[in-house]
Design an enzyme around this catalytic site. Structure first.
Site, PDB file in Angstrom:
ATOM      1  N   HIS A 150      -6.611-116.413  84.248  1.00  0.00           N
ATOM      2  CA  HIS A 150      -5.511-116.942  85.083  1.00  0.00           C
ATOM      3  C   HIS A 150      -6.713-119.057  84.879  1.00  0.00           C
ATOM      4  O   HIS A 150      -7.198-119.243  85.160  1.00  0.00           O
ATOM      5  CB  HIS A 150      -5.095-116.809  86.115  1.00  0.00           C
ATOM      6  CG  HIS A 150      -6.588-116.629  87.480  1.00  0.00           C
ATOM      7  ND1 HIS A 150      -7.226-115.558  87.360  1.00  0.00           N
ATOM      8  CD2 HIS A 150      -7.229-117.302  88.544  1.00  0.00           C
ATOM      9  CE1 HIS A 150      -7.953-115.674  88.140  1.00  0.00           C
ATOM     10  NE2 HIS A 150      -8.365-116.853  88.847  1.00  0.00           N
ATOM     11  N   GLN A 160     -14.781-116.736  90.093  1.00  0.00           N
ATOM     12  CA  GLN A 160     -13.552-115.622  89.873  1.00  0.00           C
ATOM     13  C   GLN A 160     -13.356-114.908  90.761  1.00  0.00           C
ATOM     14  O   GLN A 160     -14.360-114.253  90.543  1.00  0.00           O
ATOM     15  CB  GLN A 160     -13.391-115.428  88.340  1.00  0.00           C
ATOM     16  CG  GLN A 160     -12.678-114.985  87.864  1.00  0.00           C
ATOM     17  CD  GLN A 160     -12.594-113.786  86.677  1.00  0.00           C
ATOM     18  OE1 GLN A 160     -13.574-114.154  85.844  1.00  0.00           O
ATOM     19  NE2 GLN A 160     -11.523-114.011  85.989  1.00  0.00           N
ATOM     20  N   HIS A 186      -5.896-122.437  86.097  1.00  0.00           N
ATOM     21  CA  HIS A 186      -5.201-122.874  88.033  1.00  0.00           C
ATOM     22  C   HIS A 186      -5.364-124.018  87.195  1.00  0.00           C
ATOM     23  O   HIS A 186      -5.685-124.926  86.711  1.00  0.00           O
ATOM     24  CB  HIS A 186      -6.311-123.297  88.974  1.00  0.00           C
ATOM     25  CG  HIS A 186      -7.012-121.858  89.700  1.00  0.00           C
ATOM     26  ND1 HIS A 186      -6.838-121.192  91.026  1.00  0.00           N
ATOM     27  CD2 HIS A 186      -8.191-121.262  89.435  1.00  0.00           C
ATOM     28  CE1 HIS A 186      -7.447-120.785  90.624  1.00  0.00           C
ATOM     29  NE2 HIS A 186      -8.166-120.334  90.013  1.00  0.00           N
ATOM     30  N   ASP A 233       0.677-120.253  93.449  1.00  0.00           N
ATOM     31  CA  ASP A 233      -1.214-119.606  93.968  1.00  0.00           C
ATOM     32  C   ASP A 233      -0.459-119.177  95.862  1.00  0.00           C
ATOM     33  O   ASP A 233      -0.266-119.893  96.441  1.00  0.00           O
ATOM     34  CB  ASP A 233      -2.113-120.308  93.885  1.00  0.00           C
ATOM     35  CG  ASP A 233      -3.677-120.026  94.506  1.00  0.00           C
ATOM     36  OD1 ASP A 233      -4.324-120.031  93.152  1.00  0.00           O
ATOM     37  OD2 ASP A 233      -3.708-119.297  95.698  1.00  0.00           O
ATOM     38  N   ILE A 234      -0.943-117.904  95.580  1.00  0.00           N
ATOM     39  CA  ILE A 234      -0.731-117.493  97.711  1.00  0.00           C
ATOM     40  C   ILE A 234      -1.182-118.478  98.834  1.00  0.00           C
ATOM     41  O   ILE A 234      -1.252-118.782  99.581  1.00  0.00           O
ATOM     42  CB  ILE A 234      -0.828-116.656  97.637  1.00  0.00           C
ATOM     43  CG1 ILE A 234      -0.162-115.625  98.388  1.00  0.00           C
ATOM     44  CG2 ILE A 234      -2.235-115.847  97.946  1.00  0.00           C
ATOM     45  CD1 ILE A 234      -0.379-114.371  98.846  1.00  0.00           C
TER      46      ILE A 234
END
Ligand code: 5GP
Ligand code: ZN
Length: 229
Positions: free
Chosen positions: A100, A94, A102, A30-31
């Site tokens: 996705h 979201q 996490h 994750d960025i």
């Protein structure tokens, strides 16, 4: 560029730090990690919501997440526990409308907490729980997602198309059309038509549901095929 950042990452158009990828899913960092080591497990099939994703991809996502969970605990990254979270819909938090999962390493004192409204701390009467269970059980049976239905083949078709396997993807779409003629020519996905196609939602199920139409059949316009955008 597509209109979906995760599709761009999966296509290789946008960068990401990958852990793994296979035919169905990828896992990348994750960025904006909640804690260091925060990973996203993302299916290749573009579906905004869990209800729109084929059963095989959703199952595989959890299998990949299990491996990431084990890796996190073994890696030396600070990890005393793990949150596995899917935010399904904007109101559920979201931000990226491509399903996705996490995988977030947690440790004591990391400062993150779920916050609940005061209503959460009052127990719900059994009668209300029972009523909700009854309504959900009815819909659970009515919807009955099976990996061999048209929805499955339509999503597999989209994955194969994305992987450049055009012939196989056309085969998948043909199979979907055989299982449910309503899906023919739709390309990516039209859950509304599939659910209301022959033999899907029993006629009585909708009228028995208090409050009107089924949320999964009321979508006015299905998403456009990701490759057609
Ligand atoms: P959501 O709020 O939709 O459940 O989570 C979206 C997640 O995607 C966020 O944690 C966010 O940091 C992450 N994210 C958004 N854009 C990018 C990106 O371009 N690259 C990566 N690796 N993660 C992203
Ligand atoms: Zn996408």
């Amino acid at each position: 560029m597509t209109s979906c950042i995760f599709c761009d990452i999966l296509f290789g158009i946008a960068p990401a730090s990958f852990i793994q990828r296979d035919d169905l899913c990828a896992a990348f960092m994750d960025i904006r990690p909640v804690n260091p080591g925060h990973v996203l497990v993302v299916p290749h099939a573009h579906a905004a919501l869990v209800s729109e994703l084929d059963a095989v991809s959703i199952g595989h996502m959890l299998q990949v997440a299990q491996r990431v969970d084990v890796a996190l605990r073994a890696s030396g990254i600070k990890c005393e526990g793990v949150n596995l979270i899917i935010s399904d819909g904007a109101v559920a938090g979201q931000e990226v409308p491509h399903v996705h999962l996490h995988v977030i390493p947690r440790f004591r004192g990391d400062g993150h907490h779920f916050r609940f409204s005061p209503a959460y701390f009052t127990k719900t009467p059994a009668s209300e729980l029972g009523k909700n269970a009854e309504s959900l059980a009815e819909w659970n049976v009515a919807i009955g997602m099976k990996p061999d239905d048209a929805n499955f083949y339509i999503n597999m078709g989209s994955v194969l198309q994305k992987l450049g396997k055009t012939d196989e993807s056309q085969e998948a779409f043909k199979k979907a059309a055989t299982l449910n003629p309503a899906s023919a020519g739709m390309g990516f996905y039209n859950r509304a038509a599939i659910l209301t196609g022959p033999g899907r939602v029993p006629a009585g199920a909708r009228s028995r549901r208090p409050g009107g139409s089924c949320p999964t059949t009321s979508a006015a316009s299905p998403p456009t095929a990701w490759w057609a955008r």
